[in-house]
Design an enzyme around this catalytic site. Sequence first.
Site, PDB file in Angstrom:
ATOM      1  N   SER A  67     -11.934  45.279  22.250  1.00 45.53           N
ATOM      2  CA  SER A  67     -11.383  45.955  21.016  1.00 45.53           C
ATOM      3  C   SER A  67     -10.285  45.349  20.445  1.00 45.53           C
ATOM      4  O   SER A  67      -9.778  45.964  19.520  1.00 45.53           O
ATOM      5  CB  SER A  67     -10.984  47.572  21.589  1.00 45.53           C
ATOM      6  OG  SER A  67     -10.300  47.695  22.607  1.00 45.53           O
ATOM      7  N   TYR A  68      -9.685  44.654  21.299  1.00 43.82           N
ATOM      8  CA  TYR A  68      -8.461  44.043  20.504  1.00 43.82           C
ATOM      9  C   TYR A  68      -8.898  43.005  19.463  1.00 43.82           C
ATOM     10  O   TYR A  68      -9.622  41.996  19.449  1.00 43.82           O
ATOM     11  CB  TYR A  68      -7.797  43.240  21.710  1.00 43.82           C
ATOM     12  CG  TYR A  68      -7.158  43.806  23.010  1.00 43.82           C
ATOM     13  CD1 TYR A  68      -6.951  45.119  23.093  1.00 43.82           C
ATOM     14  CD2 TYR A  68      -6.829  43.033  23.955  1.00 43.82           C
ATOM     15  CE1 TYR A  68      -6.892  45.921  24.265  1.00 43.82           C
ATOM     16  CE2 TYR A  68      -6.465  43.710  25.166  1.00 43.82           C
ATOM     17  CZ  TYR A  68      -6.527  45.256  25.183  1.00 43.82           C
ATOM     18  OH  TYR A  68      -5.891  45.558  26.221  1.00 43.82           O
ATOM     19  N   SER A  69      -8.327  43.313  18.362  1.00 43.22           N
ATOM     20  CA  SER A  69      -7.464  44.183  17.897  1.00 43.22           C
ATOM     21  C   SER A  69      -7.835  45.015  16.713  1.00 43.22           C
ATOM     22  O   SER A  69      -7.440  44.950  15.620  1.00 43.22           O
ATOM     23  CB  SER A  69      -5.761  43.623  17.599  1.00 43.22           C
ATOM     24  OG  SER A  69      -6.095  42.291  16.696  1.00 43.22           O
ATOM     25  N   GLU A 115     -11.190  40.255  17.955  1.00 45.24           N
ATOM     26  CA  GLU A 115     -10.215  39.032  17.570  1.00 45.24           C
ATOM     27  C   GLU A 115      -9.762  38.282  18.667  1.00 45.24           C
ATOM     28  O   GLU A 115      -9.679  37.173  18.741  1.00 45.24           O
ATOM     29  CB  GLU A 115      -9.061  39.735  16.723  1.00 45.24           C
ATOM     30  CG  GLU A 115      -9.705  39.822  15.335  1.00 45.24           C
ATOM     31  CD  GLU A 115     -10.448  41.172  15.174  1.00 45.24           C
ATOM     32  OE1 GLU A 115     -11.072  41.393  14.175  1.00 45.24           O
ATOM     33  OE2 GLU A 115     -10.211  42.154  16.011  1.00 45.24           O
TER      34      GLU A 115
END
Length: 314
Positions: free
Chosen positions: A53-55, A65
């Site tokens: 899930s970053y970012s 990413e």
Amino acid sequence: MTSLRMLGSSDLEVFPLSLGGNVFGWTADEATSFAVLDAYTAAGGNFIDTADSYSAWVEGNEGGESETVIGKWLAGRGRHDDLVIATKVSQHPKFPGLTAANIKAAADASLQRLGTDHIDLYYTHFDKTEVPVEEIIGALDELVRAGKVRHIAASNISAARLQESLDLSDREGLARYVALQPHYNLVSRDTYEGELEQVASRAGLGAVPYYALAAGFLTGKYRAGVTVDSPRAQGAGKHLETERGRAVLTALDEIAQEHGAEIATVALAWLAAQPTVTAPIASARTVEQLPALVAVADLTLTEAELRRLDRASA
């Protein structure tokens, strides 16, 4: 050569500071991220932490990413075998939750972004109590059997659900959590110390705490009357308003001065000395922030110093 630590009951040997990848593709662009990764590994570091899930919280980003940046760096450096890459599942906008189907799809997407054929340590990012542990552990076990994941771990989970998961693995002979990623630092001890820590200790899990520096507060840069330019300034600055926060800073100042060390290094050394902790996680937006983090490998606090910090943070 810095001595590596065994992570829980796994065969993973890790550096005592895990490099947080949450800033890659966010506050650190690709070139800076590569430089930070190069400097970390040059210092002996081998344990890189990210999440699918970053970012996603950044406008224009969709999640992944950080993994993509790490994947490009790995490809450019031609290495993975001597590194431990950890990532997580449940929070990616396109792969939310912990159903069996989602875990497997998310793992494949992470592998693609990382450009590798296996994930060394795969965490459930946030537990989803609506999904039975049988489904979650079953799916993770399939990934391990398929060779896509070496070891599994949990983050943001209750003591009861963690114990239930471990009991299931033991009873059914399924892949078993080897590590736990709790929110834990000198000014936030309550979420981990107690029942969750007891489960981790009994099960032989290695704790890899996140927010190890309390979003930057434990670097010492937040002081009364000082404005800090950081996306996390509001969250970190709130500790200045508490008696605990001020007492911890005072004790850190004194001990850092005695050792000729950075305040951040001392805060990480306290965490690294806690019974279940294998390696705290901290991130660096710039190469200049890194030396204070990796220096934890060479700083051992005395029993008296650990007690001083315990008292200040109690």
